[in-house]
Design an enzyme around this catalytic site. Structure first.
Site, PDB file in Angstrom:
ATOM      1  N   LYS A 103      12.176  41.737 -52.483  1.00 47.46           N
ATOM      2  CA  LYS A 103      12.649  41.120 -53.590  1.00 47.46           C
ATOM      3  C   LYS A 103      11.752  40.365 -54.320  1.00 47.46           C
ATOM      4  O   LYS A 103      11.748  40.422 -55.633  1.00 47.46           O
ATOM      5  CB  LYS A 103      13.778  40.064 -53.011  1.00 47.46           C
ATOM      6  N   ALA A 113      14.306  34.365 -50.963  1.00 41.98           N
ATOM      7  CA  ALA A 113      14.764  34.204 -49.972  1.00 41.98           C
ATOM      8  C   ALA A 113      15.892  35.427 -49.497  1.00 41.98           C
ATOM      9  O   ALA A 113      16.366  35.922 -50.397  1.00 41.98           O
ATOM     10  CB  ALA A 113      15.539  32.753 -49.651  1.00 41.98           C
ATOM     11  N   ASP A 114      16.025  35.483 -48.298  1.00 42.23           N
ATOM     12  CA  ASP A 114      16.742  36.708 -47.798  1.00 42.23           C
ATOM     13  C   ASP A 114      17.372  35.944 -46.343  1.00 42.23           C
ATOM     14  O   ASP A 114      16.630  35.227 -45.436  1.00 42.23           O
ATOM     15  CB  ASP A 114      16.344  37.952 -47.681  1.00 42.23           C
ATOM     16  N   THR A 115      18.815  36.321 -46.186  1.00 39.45           N
ATOM     17  CA  THR A 115      19.500  35.533 -45.010  1.00 39.45           C
ATOM     18  C   THR A 115      20.294  36.876 -44.345  1.00 39.45           C
ATOM     19  O   THR A 115      20.749  37.343 -44.904  1.00 39.45           O
ATOM     20  CB  THR A 115      20.373  34.301 -45.389  1.00 39.45           C
ATOM     21  N   ALA A 153      14.415  33.990 -44.487  1.00 37.52           N
ATOM     22  CA  ALA A 153      13.055  34.230 -44.700  1.00 37.52           C
ATOM     23  C   ALA A 153      12.735  33.864 -46.221  1.00 37.52           C
ATOM     24  O   ALA A 153      13.698  34.199 -47.032  1.00 37.52           O
ATOM     25  CB  ALA A 153      12.401  35.604 -44.482  1.00 37.52           C
TER      26      ALA A 153
END
Length: 128
Positions: free
Chosen positions: A63, A87-89, A124
């Site tokens: 991303k 961020a990614d979850t 992250a």
């Protein structure tokens, strides 16, 4: 602290690479102005090639790279540099990676699969 924040704003333009209202709220808590850009990154990495932690990191990096590719290189006309925050979850249960549900039915199914069971939530964050 206020002086340090002012110095950051003079040097950097912060870009949140997310359309998430929650992530916007978290950035607002920092008290720094920021712009929002969505990445367009296809979150379709082959989950079988990654551990959950590796997967969420790879997606956040993807991303971030997608947003960076859309921004001009170097300093902006006002002399500031772009700083992209992404961020990614994901949620994991029984080693399976669960991502954001695509619709209400998928959300109900996901919540049912998590009900009464241990699971992990991994996030992250990439700053570039």
């Amino acid at each position: 602290i206020l002086r340090e924040a002012e110095a950051l704003v003079r040097r950097f333009r912060f870009v949140l690479a997310s359309a998430s209202p929650r992530r916007r709220e978290l950035m607002q808590l920092l008290g720094l102005p920021f712009d929002v850009a969505t990445s367009g990154f296809a979150e379709d990495l082959d989950k079988s090639r990654f551990s959950p932690a590796e997967y969420v990191e790879a997606t956040a990096r993807g991303k971030c790279k997608a947003v960076l590719a859309e921004l001009p290189e170097g300093r902006r006309a006002d002399g500031r540099e772009d700083v992209v925050v992404c961020a990614d979850t994901v949620v994991t249960v029984d080693g399976r990676i669960l991502e954001k549900p695509v619709d209400a039915e998928a959300a109900r199914s996901m919540l049912a699969s998590l009900s009464g069971r241990d699971h992990e939530v991994l996030t992250a964050i990439v700053v570039a």
